[in-house]
Design a protein around this motif. Structure first.
Motif, mmCIF file in Angstrom:
data_model
loop_
_atom_site.group_PDB
_atom_site.id
_atom_site.type_symbol
_atom_site.label_atom_id
_atom_site.label_comp_id
_atom_site.label_asym_id
_atom_site.label_seq_id
_atom_site.Cartn_x
_atom_site.Cartn_y
_atom_site.Cartn_z
ATOM 1 N N LEU A 1 0.818 -1.207 0.000
ATOM 2 C CA LEU A 1 0.000 0.000 0.000
ATOM 3 C C LEU A 1 0.853 1.258 0.000
ATOM 4 C CD1 LEU A 1 -2.917 -0.920 2.408
ATOM 5 C CD2 LEU A 1 -2.954 -0.813 -0.071
ATOM 6 N N ASP A 2 2.156 1.102 0.266
ATOM 7 C CA ASP A 2 3.021 2.276 0.277
ATOM 8 C C ASP A 2 3.243 2.839 -1.127
ATOM 9 O OD1 ASP A 2 4.553 0.019 -0.363
ATOM 10 O OD2 ASP A 2 6.389 0.922 0.414
ATOM 11 N N TRP A 3 2.800 2.142 -2.153
ATOM 12 C CA TRP A 3 2.881 2.688 -3.507
ATOM 13 C C TRP A 3 1.946 3.876 -3.660
ATOM 14 C CZ3 TRP A 3 3.004 -1.994 -7.351
ATOM 15 C CH2 TRP A 3 4.237 -2.643 -7.212
ATOM 16 N N ARG B 1 -8.953 1.966 -2.211
ATOM 17 C CA ARG B 1 -7.503 2.170 -2.172
ATOM 18 C C ARG B 1 -6.778 0.922 -2.671
ATOM 19 N NH1 ARG B 1 -3.908 4.834 2.639
ATOM 20 N NH2 ARG B 1 -1.958 4.825 1.487
ATOM 21 N N LEU B 2 -7.233 -0.239 -2.272
ATOM 22 C CA LEU B 2 -6.622 -1.478 -2.743
ATOM 23 C C LEU B 2 -6.746 -1.591 -4.261
ATOM 24 C CD1 LEU B 2 -5.221 -4.150 -2.130
ATOM 25 C CD2 LEU B 2 -7.487 -5.138 -1.766
ATOM 26 N N PHE B 3 -7.885 -1.199 -4.806
ATOM 27 C CA PHE B 3 -8.087 -1.230 -6.253
ATOM 28 C C PHE B 3 -7.095 -0.310 -6.962
ATOM 29 C CE2 PHE B 3 -10.102 0.726 -9.980
ATOM 30 C CZ PHE B 3 -10.203 -0.393 -10.785
ATOM 31 N N VAL B 4 -6.926 0.901 -6.441
ATOM 32 C CA VAL B 4 -5.994 1.846 -7.059
ATOM 33 C C VAL B 4 -4.563 1.326 -6.965
ATOM 34 C CG1 VAL B 4 -5.053 4.185 -6.917
ATOM 35 C CG2 VAL B 4 -7.512 3.824 -6.721
ATOM 36 N N LEU C 1 -4.049 -1.241 -9.579
ATOM 37 C CA LEU C 1 -3.830 -0.619 -10.885
ATOM 38 C C LEU C 1 -2.402 -0.106 -11.012
ATOM 39 C CD1 LEU C 1 -7.089 1.437 -11.434
ATOM 40 C CD2 LEU C 1 -6.399 -0.629 -12.626
ATOM 41 N N LEU C 2 -1.905 0.513 -9.963
ATOM 42 C CA LEU C 2 -0.520 0.999 -9.979
ATOM 43 C C LEU C 2 0.467 -0.150 -10.147
ATOM 44 C CD1 LEU C 2 -0.669 3.667 -7.139
ATOM 45 C CD2 LEU C 2 -0.503 4.081 -9.607
ATOM 46 N N TYR C 3 0.204 -1.259 -9.465
ATOM 47 C CA TYR C 3 1.075 -2.427 -9.579
ATOM 48 C C TYR C 3 1.090 -2.940 -11.026
ATOM 49 C CZ TYR C 3 2.888 -7.121 -9.233
ATOM 50 O OH TYR C 3 3.614 -8.258 -9.435
ATOM 51 N N SER D 1 -2.397 -11.592 -3.389
ATOM 52 C CA SER D 1 -2.613 -10.683 -2.260
ATOM 53 C C SER D 1 -3.562 -9.538 -2.604
ATOM 54 C CB SER D 1 -1.278 -10.117 -1.775
ATOM 55 O OG SER D 1 -0.641 -9.403 -2.807
ATOM 56 N N TYR D 2 -3.814 -9.298 -3.890
ATOM 57 C CA TYR D 2 -4.758 -8.264 -4.299
ATOM 58 C C TYR D 2 -6.183 -8.803 -4.422
ATOM 59 C CZ TYR D 2 -0.821 -5.230 -5.195
ATOM 60 O OH TYR D 2 0.296 -4.466 -5.045
#
Length: 66
Positions: free
Chosen positions: A3-5, A33-36, A39-41, A55-56
């Motif tokens: 989540l630090d991303w 937030r997990l969804f965003v 997406l970043l990952y 883990s997502y």
């Protein structure tokens, strides 16, 4: 999952854009937030959505949205 991303101060800036209204149709997301972060990952790793780590959470129910 990392989540630090998406640091807290950046999350606060976009969180309001993802809020739902009572008139919105469909199911409210459990964790935007997990969804965003997912997406970043995917963008950072160059990975397809279905290639996200477990883990997502399960991505199968959402493949039709992409």
């Amino acid at each position: 999952m990392r989540l630090d991303w998406l640091r807290d101060h950046r999350w606060e800036r976009i969180r309001v854009l993802l809020q739902v209204k009572a008139s919105d149709r469909g199911v409210t997301a459990r964790d935007n937030r997990l969804f965003v972060v997912a997406l970043l990952y995917a963008a950072r790793a160059g990975s397809p959505w279905r290639g996200l780590p477990d883990s997502y959470g399960s991505v199968a129910p959402h493949l039709h949205l992409l």
